[in-house]
Design a protein around this motif. Structure first.
Motif, short mmCIF file in Angstrom:
data_model
loop_
_atom_site.label_atom_id
_atom_site.label_comp_id
_atom_site.label_asym_id
_atom_site.label_seq_id
_atom_site.Cartn_x
_atom_site.Cartn_y
_atom_site.Cartn_z
N TRP A 228 0.85 -1.18 0.00
CA TRP A 228 0.00 0.00 0.00
C TRP A 228 0.89 1.23 0.00
N GLU A 229 0.73 2.08 -0.98
CA GLU A 229 1.50 3.31 -1.10
C GLU A 229 0.61 4.51 -0.80
N THR A 230 1.13 5.48 -0.07
CA THR A 230 0.37 6.67 0.33
C THR A 230 0.87 7.89 -0.43
N SER A 231 -0.05 8.67 -0.97
CA SER A 231 0.31 9.92 -1.65
C SER A 231 -0.50 11.06 -1.04
N THR A 232 0.06 12.27 -1.09
CA THR A 232 -0.59 13.45 -0.52
C THR A 232 -0.71 14.53 -1.59
N ASP A 233 -1.92 15.09 -1.74
CA ASP A 233 -2.11 16.13 -2.75
C ASP A 233 -1.75 17.50 -2.18
N SER A 234 -1.93 18.54 -3.00
CA SER A 234 -1.53 19.89 -2.60
C SER A 234 -2.36 20.43 -1.45
N ASN A 235 -3.52 19.83 -1.21
CA ASN A 235 -4.37 20.27 -0.10
C ASN A 235 -4.14 19.47 1.18
N GLY A 236 -3.16 18.58 1.12
CA GLY A 236 -2.84 17.80 2.31
C GLY A 236 -3.68 16.56 2.48
N HIS A 237 -4.49 16.21 1.49
CA HIS A 237 -5.32 15.02 1.57
C HIS A 237 -4.49 13.80 1.14
N THR A 238 -4.57 12.73 1.91
CA THR A 238 -3.81 11.52 1.60
C THR A 238 -4.72 10.44 1.03
N THR A 239 -4.18 9.71 0.11
CA THR A 239 -4.88 8.56 -0.47
C THR A 239 -3.92 7.39 -0.53
N GLN A 240 -4.48 6.20 -0.55
CA GLN A 240 -3.69 4.99 -0.65
C GLN A 240 -4.05 4.24 -1.93
#
Length: 235
Positions: free
Chosen positions: A95-107
């Motif tokens: 599972w890899e986690t990424s964060t967008d410019s608004n600070g929201h994280t998704t996996q």
């Protein structure tokens, strides 16, 4: 933007996705057919899937200790230069986690593919792992003082070496062995039990298999005779 244009964009997007999926399917089908032809031409028996290979080397051994949904596929078993040999595609997921410019994280689920080739030697040796810089990281090895440093600093920067027996590692990694490995910095390999295993990122390909098996031969040829004759007291 009109509804007609939106529909057109959606249709084109779906077509692109389906086209790519079909291309990937066709390419994978051709690769498997080529592997089957290679296996038949070299006297290997082909098996679609056999996850028991993970237990053969133990789930404490990387890369078999990584992730979940682990698979061993397109397995070829036979002999290479008189030694029992096993070649296969290994896949695991994380599972890899990424964060967008608004600070929201998704996996998202990430697939990792490793091309494996292995031959069985005639005896047991201490476990030895030689990995290129970044293959699975070297930070942990340095923190735990398990990353063995040899006399060639360029080699130390290029590879991570782990072994419970530092004498064995030093005896195997002669200047000639290190020189050979520096010519192929994408190759990771390890000794587990009686097996010598090589690993490359990606999947096995008929055009690359000969090079991988040749790498196994070169490594074995460069192991000094006194190393072969020593009783390393491995049980």
């Amino acid at each position: 933007m009109g509804s007609g244009l939106i529909i057109a964009i959606v249709v084109v997007g779906i077509a692109v996705v389906l086209g790519f999926a079909y291309w990937s399917y066709k390419r994978e089908k051709e690769r498997k057919a080529a592997l089957a032809a290679y296996a038949a031409g070299h006297g290997f028996q082909m098996t679609d899937r056999d996850d028991s290979l993970i237990q053969r080397w133990g789930e404490q051994v990387d890369p078999f200790d990584e992730g979940f949904d682990k698979r061993c596929e397109n397995i070829m078993r036979g002999t290479w230069d008189g030694r029992p040999a096993t070649l296969f595609d290994y896949t695991y997921h994380t599972w890899e986690t990424s964060t967008d410019s608004n600070g929201h994280t998704t996996q998202h689920k990430e697939s990792h593919n490793v091309a494996i080739t292995a031959v069985q030697t005639d005896r047991l040796y201490p476990a030895l792992s030689v990995r290129p810089e970044g293959f699975l990281g070297r930070t942990w090895g340095r923190l735990t003082n398990s990353d063995i440093q040899l006399e060639w600093e360029d080699f130390n920067r290029a590879f991570t070496v782990n072994c419970p027996d530092r004498r064995f590692a030093s005896d195997v990694l002669t200047p000639q062995m290190m020189e050979m490995l520096m010519q192929d910095r994408d190759l990771a390999w390890k000794i587990v039990g009686p097996d010598l295993i090589t690993m490359r990122a990606g999947r096995n390909d008929p055009d690359q298999l000969e090079a991988s098996m040749a790498s196994l031969d070169r490594i074995l040829d460069l192991v000094p005779e006194h190393v072969r004759q020593t009783d390393w007291n491995v049980r």
